[in-house]
Design a protein around this motif. Sequence first.
Motif, short mmCIF file in Angstrom:
data_model
loop_
_atom_site.label_atom_id
_atom_site.label_comp_id
_atom_site.label_asym_id
_atom_site.label_seq_id
_atom_site.Cartn_x
_atom_site.Cartn_y
_atom_site.Cartn_z
N ARG A 10 -18.62 17.35 -23.17
CA ARG A 10 -19.41 18.39 -22.63
C ARG A 10 -19.56 18.10 -20.88
N GLU A 222 -17.90 22.53 -23.71
CA GLU A 222 -18.81 23.24 -22.85
C GLU A 222 -19.28 22.72 -21.69
N SER A 256 -22.60 27.83 -20.41
CA SER A 256 -24.09 28.05 -20.97
C SER A 256 -25.06 27.74 -19.89
N THR A 373 -22.60 23.94 -29.05
CA THR A 373 -22.84 24.65 -28.11
C THR A 373 -24.06 25.14 -27.74
#
Length: 400
Positions: A10, A222, A256, A373
Amino acid sequence: MSSNTEVRRRRVFYIPGYDPMPPRRYRELYRKESEGQAAISGYEIKVMPGPRHARFGWRVEARIEGRGTRTDVTVLVWSDIVKDSMDRGILATYAQLFRTAWAYVGSGTLFRLMRLRKGPVIAALYPVVILLLQLLFALLVAWGLARLLMLWHPLAGWAGLGAVPIVLAGFRRLDGRFFAYYLMHDYAHCARLDGAMPPELEARLAAFTDDVAAALTEGHDEVLVVGHSSGVHLGVTVLADLIRAGRVPSDGPALSFLSLGQVVPMVSFLPRAWRLRADLAYLGTRPELFWLDVSAPGDGCAFALCDPISVSGVAPTGKRWPLVISAAFTQTLSRARWRALRWRFFRLHFQYLCAFDQPHDYDYFRITAGPQTLGRRFAGRQPSQSRIERPVSRYTDVAP
């Protein structure tokens, strides 16, 4: 955007609020609080130095929910811009006070904000009241000294005026206790251009947008943008620019956005905040990302549970974001912890980045270092029933 919901790698981009402190403060906060949360919640987490070639940040290796992850965190550094905006003399700060008060009162924005939450409005009025009280005290000291000096010579009383700058300078040296100058500069920075983006910040956000765009092509599972306080509206602009320019690959990682303790209305309600209102309206419908907004009524410095798009009066047809939920401090903090923090307003404003001793579904470290996520973790989560969505802003135009 990838449909993969499991995260092994991530990239987190953290956007702080108006803060003159160096970014290492956030690394140490993350290190300390993640250790505390891991001990409470029973997972493993380790904070290490970030890659040497990267902008300031750190690396996190964790084992949460039985799976291992690696996260690289990068901080948008704008503390130098904050320091420059705070580099004002005492006289200039008082001039700033009257300009800022006029920007909010003269435009009617202050009265609109009061319809949402009283806490952040009181926080906005606090530096005005404190600075005026300090000035009044300085004038009273000068008057008393003048009366004493006039007993010695009728014309000596004028020398008493010299006490005014001395007393005010003393108060400024004690601002670590009062926070009056700090807050005054914060609100003045928002109001300086009546809500328009300052040019120096515009350039910084453009470079940061490039960094996020690059991360979307580097094989992460992500890419998570986190905005805190006034960093939220900066994150809105970064993501709107990114998506609008077509820089989010369809086969790339999940994108996100986590907004924490937002104060968006302090800017979006101002007359010239055209760009921010346009970015809010645009981002509210985009399928390229998942946007979770977290706040808590116990945080008196945030517009808690106020949907930033809706209250700004720019909610578009087909609006899907943000998902507004509460961190519920009175439930996620034990009674003893809540009593210890309840009146520490600035500390509570940072609680979103800290450990909870009775965590519910919001856990900053599971979100930023866990194996799911943001969209997967909060799939099916219902928004807070006490959220505020009614349009309140007087200014809803999205272009000059």
